[in-house]
Scaffold this active site. Sequence first.
Site, PDB file in Angstrom:
ATOM      1  N   LEU A  64       0.717  -1.629   0.003  1.00 13.19           N
ATOM      2  CA  LEU A  64       0.104  -0.079  -0.701  1.00 13.19           C
ATOM      3  C   LEU A  64       0.517   1.615  -0.026  1.00 13.19           C
ATOM      4  O   LEU A  64       1.834   1.289   0.602  1.00 13.19           O
ATOM      5  CB  LEU A  64      -0.841   0.065   1.247  1.00 13.19           C
ATOM      6  CG  LEU A  64      -2.335   0.935   1.876  1.00 13.19           C
ATOM      7  CD1 LEU A  64      -3.356   1.059   1.892  1.00 13.19           C
ATOM      8  CD2 LEU A  64      -1.500   1.784   2.238  1.00 13.19           C
ATOM      9  N   LEU A  65       0.326   2.419  -0.973  1.00 12.43           N
ATOM     10  CA  LEU A  65       0.965   3.461  -1.231  1.00 12.43           C
ATOM     11  C   LEU A  65      -0.416   4.441  -0.469  1.00 12.43           C
ATOM     12  O   LEU A  65      -1.151   4.360  -0.502  1.00 12.43           O
ATOM     13  CB  LEU A  65       0.992   4.007  -1.989  1.00 12.43           C
ATOM     14  CG  LEU A  65       1.892   5.369  -2.573  1.00 12.43           C
ATOM     15  CD1 LEU A  65       2.259   5.547  -4.038  1.00 12.43           C
ATOM     16  CD2 LEU A  65       0.134   5.747  -3.256  1.00 12.43           C
ATOM     17  N   ASN A  66       0.314   6.057   0.263  1.00 11.68           N
ATOM     18  CA  ASN A  66      -0.991   6.262   1.286  1.00 11.68           C
ATOM     19  C   ASN A  66      -0.263   7.866   0.979  1.00 11.68           C
ATOM     20  O   ASN A  66       0.545   8.090  -0.968  1.00 11.68           O
ATOM     21  CB  ASN A  66      -1.323   6.534   2.663  1.00 11.68           C
ATOM     22  CG  ASN A  66      -0.720   5.982   3.753  1.00 11.68           C
ATOM     23  OD1 ASN A  66       0.145   4.960   3.626  1.00 11.68           O
ATOM     24  ND2 ASN A  66      -1.006   6.856   4.865  1.00 11.68           N
ATOM     25  N   ASP A  67       0.003   8.053   1.962  1.00  8.88           N
ATOM     26  CA  ASP A  67      -0.447  10.120   1.514  1.00  8.88           C
ATOM     27  C   ASP A  67       1.453  10.775   0.848  1.00  8.88           C
ATOM     28  O   ASP A  67       2.439   9.366   1.152  1.00  8.88           O
ATOM     29  CB  ASP A  67       0.429  10.763   3.257  1.00  8.88           C
ATOM     30  CG  ASP A  67      -0.623  11.111   3.491  1.00  8.88           C
ATOM     31  OD1 ASP A  67      -1.944   9.896   3.274  1.00  8.88           O
ATOM     32  OD2 ASP A  67      -0.807  10.850   5.075  1.00  8.88           O
TER      33      ASP A  67
ATOM     34  N   ARG B 102      -0.119  15.116  14.000  1.00  2.97           N
ATOM     35  CA  ARG B 102       0.384  14.515  13.359  1.00  2.97           C
ATOM     36  C   ARG B 102       0.723  15.579  11.846  1.00  2.97           C
ATOM     37  O   ARG B 102       0.137  16.147  11.882  1.00  2.97           O
ATOM     38  CB  ARG B 102       0.475  13.236  12.940  1.00  2.97           C
ATOM     39  CG  ARG B 102      -1.534  13.313  12.489  1.00  2.97           C
ATOM     40  CD  ARG B 102      -1.352  11.606  12.350  1.00  2.97           C
ATOM     41  NE  ARG B 102      -2.634  10.513  11.947  1.00  2.97           N
ATOM     42  CZ  ARG B 102      -3.749  11.018  13.291  1.00  2.97           C
ATOM     43  NH1 ARG B 102      -3.479  11.195  13.684  1.00  2.97           N
ATOM     44  NH2 ARG B 102      -5.002  10.569  11.908  1.00  2.97           N
ATOM     45  N   ASP B 103       1.432  15.320  10.295  1.00  3.99           N
ATOM     46  CA  ASP B 103       2.010  15.460   9.781  1.00  3.99           C
ATOM     47  C   ASP B 103       2.649  17.102   9.731  1.00  3.99           C
ATOM     48  O   ASP B 103       1.907  18.280   9.374  1.00  3.99           O
ATOM     49  CB  ASP B 103       0.583  15.502   9.088  1.00  3.99           C
ATOM     50  CG  ASP B 103       0.088  13.563   9.097  1.00  3.99           C
ATOM     51  OD1 ASP B 103       0.382  13.103   9.249  1.00  3.99           O
ATOM     52  OD2 ASP B 103      -1.754  14.061   9.072  1.00  3.99           O
TER      53      ASP B 103
ATOM     54  N   TYR C 102       4.876   7.835  10.498  1.00  2.00           N
ATOM     55  CA  TYR C 102       4.367   8.943   9.725  1.00  2.00           C
ATOM     56  C   TYR C 102       3.850   9.850   8.118  1.00  2.00           C
ATOM     57  O   TYR C 102       5.421  10.498   8.727  1.00  2.00           O
ATOM     58  CB  TYR C 102       2.931   9.433  10.602  1.00  2.00           C
ATOM     59  CG  TYR C 102       2.159   8.023  11.386  1.00  2.00           C
ATOM     60  CD1 TYR C 102       2.263   6.902  10.745  1.00  2.00           C
ATOM     61  CD2 TYR C 102       0.727   8.169  11.793  1.00  2.00           C
ATOM     62  CE1 TYR C 102       1.116   5.470  10.888  1.00  2.00           C
ATOM     63  CE2 TYR C 102      -0.120   7.160  12.400  1.00  2.00           C
ATOM     64  CZ  TYR C 102       0.345   6.266  11.449  1.00  2.00           C
ATOM     65  OH  TYR C 102      -0.595   5.014  12.052  1.00  2.00           O
TER      66      TYR C 102
ATOM     67  N   GLU D  40      -6.095  16.200   9.128  1.00  2.00           N
ATOM     68  CA  GLU D  40      -5.050  15.825   8.544  1.00  2.00           C
ATOM     69  C   GLU D  40      -4.167  16.811   7.625  1.00  2.00           C
ATOM     70  O   GLU D  40      -4.466  16.843   7.032  1.00  2.00           O
ATOM     71  CB  GLU D  40      -5.123  14.196   8.035  1.00  2.00           C
ATOM     72  CG  GLU D  40      -6.062  13.321   9.724  1.00  2.00           C
ATOM     73  CD  GLU D  40      -5.965  12.320   9.115  1.00  2.00           C
ATOM     74  OE1 GLU D  40      -5.417  11.124   9.799  1.00  2.00           O
ATOM     75  OE2 GLU D  40      -6.318  11.726   7.530  1.00  2.00           O
TER      76      GLU D  40
HETATM   77  C1  FRU Z   1      -3.451  11.285   6.234  1.00  2.91           C
HETATM   78  C2  FRU Z   1      -2.536  10.164   7.006  1.00  2.91           C
HETATM   79  C3  FRU Z   1      -2.113  11.548   7.515  1.00  2.91           C
HETATM   80  C4  FRU Z   1      -1.168  10.215   9.036  1.00  2.91           C
HETATM   81  C5  FRU Z   1      -0.590   9.060   7.640  1.00  2.91           C
HETATM   82  C6  FRU Z   1      -0.090   7.835   8.127  1.00  2.91           C
HETATM   83  O1  FRU Z   1      -3.896   9.380   4.966  1.00  2.91           O
HETATM   84  O2  FRU Z   1      -3.489   9.721   7.974  1.00  2.91           O
HETATM   85  O3  FRU Z   1      -2.626  11.415   9.000  1.00  2.91           O
HETATM   86  O4  FRU Z   1       0.517  10.917   9.224  1.00  2.91           O
HETATM   87  O5  FRU Z   1      -2.048   8.701   6.335  1.00  2.91           O
HETATM   88  O6  FRU Z   1      -0.097   6.053   7.336  1.00  2.91           O
END
Ligand code: FRU
Length: 496
Positions: free
Chosen positions: A45-48, A168-169, A107, A223
């Site tokens: 999986l890829l996310n942010d 976070r972030d 994260y 977020e």
């Molecule tokens: C957003 C999020 C961020 C977090 C990251 C974890 O998609 O939930 O808030 O840092 O993804 O993968």
Amino acid sequence: MTEWTTPLRYKPYHQWSTDYLDLLESVIQKSSWRQAFHIQPKTGLLNDPNGFSFYNGKWHLFYQAYPFGPVHGVKSWYHMVSDNLVDWKQHDYALLPDSPYDSHGVYSGSAITVGEKLFLMYTGNVRDKNWERHSYQLGAWMDSEMQVEKITEALIENPPAGYTEEFRDPQLFRYQDNCLMAIGAQTESGKGAVLVYQSKQLIDWELLGELDYTTEDMGFMVECPNLVFVDNQPVLLFCPQGLDNEITPYQNIYPNMYVIGSAFNKETVSIENTSDLINLDEGFDVYATQAFNAPDGRVLSVGWIGLPEIDYPSFEEGWAHCLSIVKELSIKDQHLYQKPVIEMQELRQHHEVLKGSVQEENLLLSSPDKNVYELKLELDSRASGSLYLFADKQNKEGLKLSYNAKDDTISMDRSKAGIPFGEGYGSIRTASLKKQDKLTLHIFADRSVCEIFVNDGYCVMTSRIFMKDPQQTHIFLQGFEGDYTGDFWTLREMNE
Ligand code: FRU
């Protein structure tokens, strides 16, 4: 299918065998949904997007990765490098969840150039023995050899008084002589917020306060906040989870929104004269967009094309999601425009000029070998009509984009576009446009994703599409009035 229990999702990286990953990769490579020019994970999986920056003569982009399956397991940062914002080379993992401050996930975060190095700031996610979350804000330095060294101590150990561990972030940006940082937070009363910190040396961080940019409640958590300056105007991009639909209507499980202000005031920690909240993407799947003021003067953004808590058809193949193409942000008449970066033209191959008159019946515009193309169309906006992409020969199935001349709206309907998913959140998205003589569509199709820039980037509509039959490549036009003009290019794969 693997049962992704919590212990399995948090199993340390070194305990997974390379045979397992090789097998996963060999299955995934056979998929007809793998894209040609979008950043996608090799496995898992890829996310942010994270750490989007320009350093040492190259573009750097990292992403949230969980390589062992299509689930939100213990995250790391994977590093991509490019000379042109289009051809991205896979470099390596930049940050692994291997310290007591990030044991349950490295994260999201950002990057900024400092002297000869790139400074990375991110959130370390830790679960204690009662599975309670602790969030640490951490730092690392990357050198010109692209070696990353974590700073061993946390830069920010705790959320400030009055805020929870949903913290976070961090997004770094320069402002006057300081480095500022915007970060997503939750108040103790369970409301979403953005906090702003300041630092001179990047080690000691001082809280300036909670960012004042709206009088509305921002759901239960914000977020991925990003504050950028477009023509000196502050633009805040952010994801207010649980936002009340009355404030700004949206249909995605969680929205990615923005506000534009007239000025950022550091003393009062506020964005002055902010606009209403506006959806950054009017389609289905964009979240966690990251933007930065690039040294060449452009403001560039890239989003995650995927949403939390939704099952996507590619999960069955062991992979999930992709990043958007890189977009350039600008403001005209107090509206944010998003356009594909000019460098996207480097992918163009075979060109066809499109020109003709529209008709009531289906008009076949093109039927390429594969859904890997760029299409630009200019249509008369006095009459309503539809464009069908990813369509079968009879135009019974496909992605339908309809323009309604009466109320000047455009809608994207994916209810007949391949394998249904996320249907609980609706299969149609509609956006309002500003009246103009022509409707212009700028489309990037890439096997299982479609990004549509409407009226020169006035709005963007993005969708994942999972066709059962990869031969469904027909493009039809129906309705409208008068003549149409356009260009069609097949696009090459990115050079990895
Ligand atoms: C957003 C999020 C961020 C977090 C990251 C974890 O998609 O939930 O808030 O840092 O993804 O993968």
